[in-house]
Write a protein that holds these residues in place. Structure first.
Motif: not given
Length: 272
Positions: A53, A233-234, A237, A240, A242, A246-247
């Motif tokens: 993360c 998650a935000g 993203r 970077g 990704t 993150d999903s």
């Protein structure tokens, strides 16, 4: 092997692994401990503070300010030694191995010398006694800090690790481990093996909630941890990160199941 003994822990003990640079989850488990009236000196982390993360330095600082016992995970060992990969035990060239390059590069850039020095001093094994049972906490295995032991792993694999562990610590009644990302329990004769799960990534079950464990009155229970996964998650993203993890914080499914034994993977239809 560096061993830290905590002595007798007489109340409930909160066991958690894999904060994984997920600061909202780390703060959430700290809040849950407060709600459960569990003090930091009765909390133990099975390692991998820093991983997938977006807030590695902040998460390490949060754990250090909490003051709970921490077992060195492979990520801590690699960062402390200024290594250029996570040492997670992923098969070379696998999807998980390739994905790790992105998040480890981010973590390696974020973690400063002070955190690395602290990580270098973390124990390999933490021991304690709880309601008459001798307990030992490790990360993955004694043979290899990044060994994956799953709920379906052969009995011989657990027996090998247990024999080596008891050669260091003496007889134990309960082993608490981490690393694989799934909470589970196994019994080998009189010894119970518990994986406390991880708080920083869901257990590939389609829900964003993560897991931790509580040892109380000689029994272990697993609990779900709800936290602001959308914020985590935000943050990824925005930085970077990704590559798919993150999903995973939102969908509850890992970006790759290659590391999992076949019987623990989702059917092809369920994967969509």
């Amino acid at each position: 092997m560096q061993v830290q003994d905590l002595g007798e822990l007489d109340g409930p003990v909160l066991l958690f692994g894999g904060p994984y640079s997920n600061l909202p989850a780390t703060r959430a488990v700290r809040q849950r401990a407060h709600e459960l009236s569990i003090r930091p000196d009765h909390m133990i982390c099975t390692g991998d503070l820093v991983a997938y993360c977006g807030e590695p330095a902040e998460t390490a600082a949060e754990i250090r300010s909490l003051g709970c016992a921490v077992v060195a995970g492979n990520c801590e060992k690699q960062l402390a030694a200024y290594q250029m990969d996570c040492g997670c035990g992923f098969e070379t060239g696998s999807t998980c191995d390739l994905l790790s390059a992105g998040w480890y590069t981010h973590a390696n850039a974020a973690i400063g010398a002070d955190h690395r020095t602290w990580m270098a001093g973390l124990p390999d094994i933490v021991t304690f006694t709880h309601h008459g049972r001798r307990c030992a906490v490790i990360h993955g295995g004694v043979t290899d800090v990044s060994r994956f032991l799953w709920p379906v792993s052969p009995e011989a694999a657990f027996a090998e690790e247990l024999a080596l562990l008891q050669g260091i610590t003496g007889q134990v009644d309960l082993v608490i481990a981490g690393h694989c990302g799934l909470a589970f329990r196994r019994r080998m004769g009189q010894v119970e093996w518990i994986n406390a799960g991880v708080i920083g990534m869901p257990p590939n079950d389609g829900s964003p909630a993560t897991r931790f464990a509580v040892l109380q009155s000689g029994a272990v229970r697993f609990e779900r941890l709800d936290y602001d996964h959308l914020a985590a998650a935000g943050t990824m993203r925005a930085q970077g990160l990704t590559q798919g993890y993150d999903s995973a914080l939102v969908t509850g499914y890992w970006p790759s199941e290659e590391v999992l034994p076949p019987e623990l993977r989702r059917p092809a239809l369920a994967r969509g």
